[in-house]
Design a protein around this motif. Structure first.
Motif, mmCIF file in Angstrom:
data_model
loop_
_atom_site.group_PDB
_atom_site.id
_atom_site.type_symbol
_atom_site.label_atom_id
_atom_site.label_comp_id
_atom_site.label_asym_id
_atom_site.label_seq_id
_atom_site.Cartn_x
_atom_site.Cartn_y
_atom_site.Cartn_z
ATOM 1 N N ARG A 29 33.633 42.733 36.982
ATOM 2 C CA ARG A 29 32.500 43.410 37.629
ATOM 3 C C ARG A 29 31.269 43.361 36.735
ATOM 4 O O ARG A 29 30.147 43.150 37.219
ATOM 5 C CB ARG A 29 32.870 44.859 37.965
ATOM 6 C CG ARG A 29 33.805 44.986 39.153
ATOM 7 C CD ARG A 29 33.941 46.440 39.620
ATOM 8 N NE ARG A 29 34.395 47.357 38.593
ATOM 9 C CZ ARG A 29 35.685 47.614 38.318
ATOM 10 N NH1 ARG A 29 36.645 47.020 38.995
ATOM 11 N NH2 ARG A 29 36.004 48.487 37.383
ATOM 12 N N GLN A 30 31.457 43.539 35.426
ATOM 13 C CA GLN A 30 30.327 43.471 34.495
ATOM 14 C C GLN A 30 29.724 42.068 34.484
ATOM 15 O O GLN A 30 28.503 41.907 34.489
ATOM 16 C CB GLN A 30 30.774 43.862 33.083
ATOM 17 C CG GLN A 30 31.057 45.335 32.918
ATOM 18 C CD GLN A 30 31.616 45.666 31.532
ATOM 19 O OE1 GLN A 30 32.212 44.824 30.871
ATOM 20 N NE2 GLN A 30 31.432 46.910 31.111
ATOM 21 N N ILE A 31 30.565 41.061 34.485
ATOM 22 C CA ILE A 31 30.088 39.676 34.503
ATOM 23 C C ILE A 31 29.317 39.401 35.791
ATOM 24 O O ILE A 31 28.254 38.779 35.769
ATOM 25 C CB ILE A 31 31.261 38.690 34.325
ATOM 26 C CG1 ILE A 31 31.799 38.784 32.901
ATOM 27 C CG2 ILE A 31 30.851 37.267 34.666
ATOM 28 C CD1 ILE A 31 33.126 38.053 32.686
ATOM 29 N N GLU A 32 29.838 39.879 36.913
ATOM 30 C CA GLU A 32 29.150 39.698 38.202
ATOM 31 C C GLU A 32 27.775 40.358 38.189
ATOM 32 O O GLU A 32 26.807 39.790 38.676
ATOM 33 C CB GLU A 32 29.996 40.254 39.350
ATOM 34 C CG GLU A 32 31.112 39.351 39.772
ATOM 35 C CD GLU A 32 30.601 38.016 40.315
ATOM 36 O OE1 GLU A 32 29.613 37.997 41.072
ATOM 37 O OE2 GLU A 32 31.204 36.992 39.957
ATOM 38 N N ARG A 33 27.690 41.586 37.628
ATOM 39 C CA ARG A 33 26.397 42.276 37.541
ATOM 40 C C ARG A 33 25.426 41.483 36.669
ATOM 41 O O ARG A 33 24.249 41.342 37.002
ATOM 42 C CB ARG A 33 26.574 43.685 36.985
ATOM 43 C CG ARG A 33 27.002 44.704 38.020
ATOM 44 C CD ARG A 33 26.829 46.136 37.522
ATOM 45 N NE ARG A 33 27.549 46.430 36.297
ATOM 46 C CZ ARG A 33 28.811 46.838 36.241
ATOM 47 N NH1 ARG A 33 29.500 47.006 37.347
ATOM 48 N NH2 ARG A 33 29.386 47.096 35.083
#
Length: 92
Positions: A29-33
């Motif tokens: 999720r952090q990478i996607e953000r």
């Protein structure tokens, strides 16, 4: 020797796997953000670059034309084209 005496080492394999899965999901999720923010930044930079090129072209054209006559023809107040041509690229 473990220096953290309160560290609980009695996790089952399934608990450990669940914790690893949760950590991976959070990292994803952090990478996607981060990727979303990067795409937004690239889009902004493209728009700024487009504006900079358009305004540079307008400045070149204005040097060759009778600006007052053009402004009168298209019905804009005097000085409008010059203001647009010399506006910084980051301003809309």
């Amino acid at each position: 020797m473990n220096t953290h005496s309160s560290f609980n080492t009695s996790l089952t394999d399934s608990q450990l796997n669940a914790a690893c899965d949760a950590l991976r999901a959070r990292q994803n999720r952090q990478i996607e953000r981060q990727m979303k923010m990067q795409r937004a930044l690239v889009a902004i930079m493209r728009q700024w670059w487009k504006r900079a090129r358009q305004r540079a072209a307008l400045r070149r054209q204005l040097m060759e034309m009778d600006v007052a006559l053009i402004e009168k023809d298209i019905g804009v107040p005097a000085g409008t084209l010059g203001e647009e041509a010399y506006k910084p690229f980051w301003k809309h």
